[in-house]
Design an enzyme around this catalytic site. Structure first.
Site, short mmCIF file in Angstrom:
data_model
loop_
_atom_site.label_atom_id
_atom_site.label_comp_id
_atom_site.label_asym_id
_atom_site.label_seq_id
_atom_site.Cartn_x
_atom_site.Cartn_y
_atom_site.Cartn_z
CB SER A 261 -1.19 0.15 1.15
OG SER A 261 -1.85 -0.96 1.07
CE LYS B 261 -4.58 1.85 -0.35
NZ LYS B 261 -3.66 0.56 -0.28
CB SER C 104 -3.96 1.36 4.42
OG SER C 104 -3.49 1.25 3.18
CE LYS D 185 -1.06 4.21 2.71
NZ LYS D 185 -1.32 3.05 3.53
#
Length: 605
Positions: A385, A388, A442, A547
């Protein structure tokens, strides 16, 4: 502070051995009859043990605090040896184990105090004759405080408790079985302890034993101190009564009628110490040492102990060979002058990298982009992820109206059938909400909907993402889908650091990824979410960008930009095995950040 305390405890292993060796040599040099000088030397040795630990810990904390701005405090303390760095990372566990031991030893000391208090409470008044005898001996010894004599049950020997209001406790059986001359000698022995404040000194001994319980030298010193203390009390008692042989007979009689007591020696008992040697010494007193020998011995003893204490307190040691220690000093000088070669700095950083659980690591200076620490940072691996961040940048580059509503269609749900989401089919949410869910919690469906909402749909988004990768100069990054679920979404730790630097320039991305939690309304229902990075919002963590990511192929992943008084850094951690691997590695990096080689300011002109 934990690191400073841990190193002080570790260094005391050799410092305590040094102090013990000096004490052994001085004991052999001092005559056996010089029990007062031996006692003084042993007390100074034990105080040196405590002082060496306290001084090193205090100085290390002060130096680390003073040099934090330059970033060399912890680095100077642990050096650059791999074993030293490993020990530094294990300091929290070492200090925790030491703390548990101190608590256990403190409980042992408290139980001993409770035991002696219990005995004192369960006593009765002594016969008037013997109370008068004890008071008379106290006056003869120069004690102005009242000394109370009490009678107790049990088979322990006479003991003394308290120092301001001292109490001598004698079992009732001794009054019945021991001749008056012997009993008077025992009372004189206890009066001698009161005169010398031995109860207070014994408490300090027990406190040092509790703090430094792990070193055998501390226990050996305590045992020797107690032996010499009893000899001094014997001498003083013999002087008070004028009959040292009566005390020898009393000790022999006492040893025959009492059993061994395992209670901690907080109170002072007449029968403690090496009993046989004491009896022999009292029965055949040794020739006292001449005053000239005493006068010349005491300064020598004090000088030797002072030198040992100064040596033990002033030195800090990190396991290293002489050559590596010289190299470390030279490297430190180069580092301060800004001339340390990059290869040396990267070598030191690679040692730190071995302490981390993540298989791929990159730590960079956020302002200069200089690599501070790397661990297989050029390997191309799945990034989950973390994708993203690129998805959010590509969408924001199109300058959309973030308040524009997007309907979650069947295609959004069908594309990610086995993925849980806060977005039900048919819900109408704004691009801003999709951005929040994609970056903070997420949410994969939110990220997919963002890409679908891009002008021209998903094909146009993929072309824009490819162009963004080219714009950032990323030669080893490939994006197959906007969520990161595809194992074909790959990059390297170093290129992800560049992505983090670019994403930090978007205020919306920085704001959404650093929000600890939030609440939004979806289809008329209030939905709460939390940041997937548990460190966000924790006290002491100033995070500018964050993140996380996880898939079976990518493992546990984390991008984070940290701000600190020492240095702003970007962390990229990839392919961690355990659920808490990212958090543990991030904490280790922050703790060891002062030890990571840093870029020196460039001199102009």
């Amino acid at each position: 502070m934990v690191t400073a305390i841990g190193w002080a405890l570790l260094n005391f292993l050799w410092k305590g051995a040094l102090i013990g060796a000096v004490a052994v040599v001085l004991l052999r040099l001092l005559p056996t009859a010089a029990c007062r000088q031996r006692y003084l030397m042993l007390c100074l040795a034990q105080l040196s043990c405590l002082a060496s630990v306290l001084l090193e810990a205090g100085l290390s904390i002060a130096m680390t605090t003073a040099s934090t701005g330059a970033g060399h405090g912890l680095a100077g303390m642990i050096g650059s040896q791999p074993f030293s760095i490993f020990l530094t990372s294990a300091m929290p566990w070492l200090v925790a184990c030491w703390s548990v031991g101190v608590i256990a030893m403190g409980a042992r000391l408290a139980s001993g105090l409770y035991w002696s208090r219990n005995i004192a409470v369960q006593t009765g008044a002594a016969p008037t004759r013997w109370q008068a005898c004890a008071s008379s001996l106290a006056i003869c010894c120069g004690i102005r405080r009242p000394v109370l004599l009490r009678v107790a049950h049990g088979n322990h020997g006479p003991l003394t408790t308290g120092w301001w209001r001292p109490v001598i406790i004698v079992p009732g059986a001794i009054f019945l079985s021991m001749p008056p001359q012997m009993l008077e000698a025992l009372l004189a022995h206890e009066i001698a302890h009161i005169k010398r404040l031995d109860y207070l000194i014994n408490l300090l001994q027990n406190a040092i034993e509790a703090l430094l319980f792990f070193h055998p030298v501390v226990w050996w010193l305590s045992r020797q101190i107690r032996m010499e203390r009893e000899l001094i009390a014997d001498d003083l008692a013999g002087t008070l009564t004028g009959e040292p042989r009566q005390l020898a007979l009393a000790l022999e009689r006492l040893s025959q009628c009492q059993t061994r007591d395992n209670t901690v020696a907080v109170s002072l008992q007449a029968a403690s110490g090496e009993l046989l040697e004491r009896v022999k010494r009292l029965a055949r007193p040794s020739t006292r040492i001449p005053p000239t020998v005493m006068i010349s011995t005491v300064p020598a003893v004090m000088l030797a102990l002072t030198m040992a204490a100064a040596l033990a307190a002033g030195l800090q040691f990190v396991p290293a060979t002489p050559s590596s220690m010289a190299a470390t000093r030279a490297a430190s000088e180069h580092r301060q002058a800004g001339t340390l070669p990059d290869a040396v700095q990267e070598g030191e950083a690679s040692m730190l990298g071995r302490l981390l659980e993540s298989n791929h690591v990159a730590v960079l200076d956020s302002h200069s982009g200089r690599v501070l620490l790397r661990k297989d940072a050029d390997a191309v691996v799945p990034i989950a992820s973390l994708t993203k961040l690129v998805t959010a940048m590509v969408v924001l580059d199109a300058k959309p109206d973030l308040d524009r509503l997007v309907r979650i269609e069947q295609q959004h749900v069908s594309a990610l059938r086995q993925v849980s989401s806060s977005l039900p089919q048919g819900a109408r949410v704004s691009l801003r909400t999709l951005m929040q869910l994609a970056l903070a919690s997420s949410d994969n469906r939110a990220a997919y909907a963002l890409a679908q909402s891009y002008p021209g749909g998903l094909p146009a988004f993929r072309r824009a993402a490819s162009a963004k990768i080219t714009e950032l100069g990323l030669a080893h990054t490939t994006l197959d889908d906007p969520t990161g679920l595809s194992p074909r979404n790959t990059s390297t730790a170093l290129e992800l650091a560049a992505i983090a630097g670019a994403a930090a320039g978007y205020p919306d991305i920085a704001r959404y990824t650093t929000a600890p939690a939030g609440a939004i309304t979806i289809a008329g229902q209030r939905v709460t979410y939390r940041n997937t990075n548990q460190l966000v919002g924790q006290k002491g963590w100033d995070i500018a960008l964050s993140k996380t990511g996880f898939t079976a192929a990518a493992g546990r992943c984390l991008i984070m930009r940290l701000k600190s008084p020492q240095q702003d850094v970007t962390l990229v951690l990839l392919d961690g095995a355990r659920p808490d691997a990212m958090e543990r590695d991030a904490r280790s990096i922050r703790r060891l950040l002062p030890a990571i080689p840093q870029q020196q300011p460039q001199q102009n002109g």
